[in-house]
Design a protein around this motif. Structure first.
Motif: not given
Length: 110
Positions: A57-64
């Motif tokens: 759920s971290l925002e601004g962090v890429k899925e990779e």
């Protein structure tokens, strides 16, 4: 059968087998332990799923990057579990074998 004959049969392989049988019996008694340790989950409610959900759920962090963090967490958890299991098995196995040897030595003295 005298104690000297008995001692021939008490080798590491035999102690390993006895230890494994005892380990299985102790594993079965763990169900009671779980009930007695419920306070741990209440006192420390964060579990693996909660941590992974928080990472995802971290925002601004890429899925990779999120996957890398979760993979690192998985490796860390596995390493800690292996260390813990190794230490426990070594401690209990040594104690168990020492106890059996002490009994044999005590019987020799009789």
């Amino acid at each position: 059968m005298g104690i000297n004959e008995l001692e021939k049969y008490i080798k590491n392989d035999m102690l390993d087998e006895i230890y494994r049988n005892r380990e299985e019996k102790l594993h079965k008694s763990c169900e009671q332990d779980k009930k007695e340790q419920e306070w741990i989950a209440k006192e420390y409610p964060a579990d693996y799923e909660t941590v992974v959900n928080a990472i995802n759920s971290l925002e601004g962090v890429k899925e990779e990057e999120k996957r890398k963090i979760v993979n690192t967490l998985d490796e860390f958890c596995m390493r800690e579990e292996i260390y813990s299991d190794y230490g426990k098995e070594k401690f209990y196995k040594i104690g168990f074998c020492d106890g059996v040897r002490m009994i044999v030595e005590s019987l020799k003295a009789i």
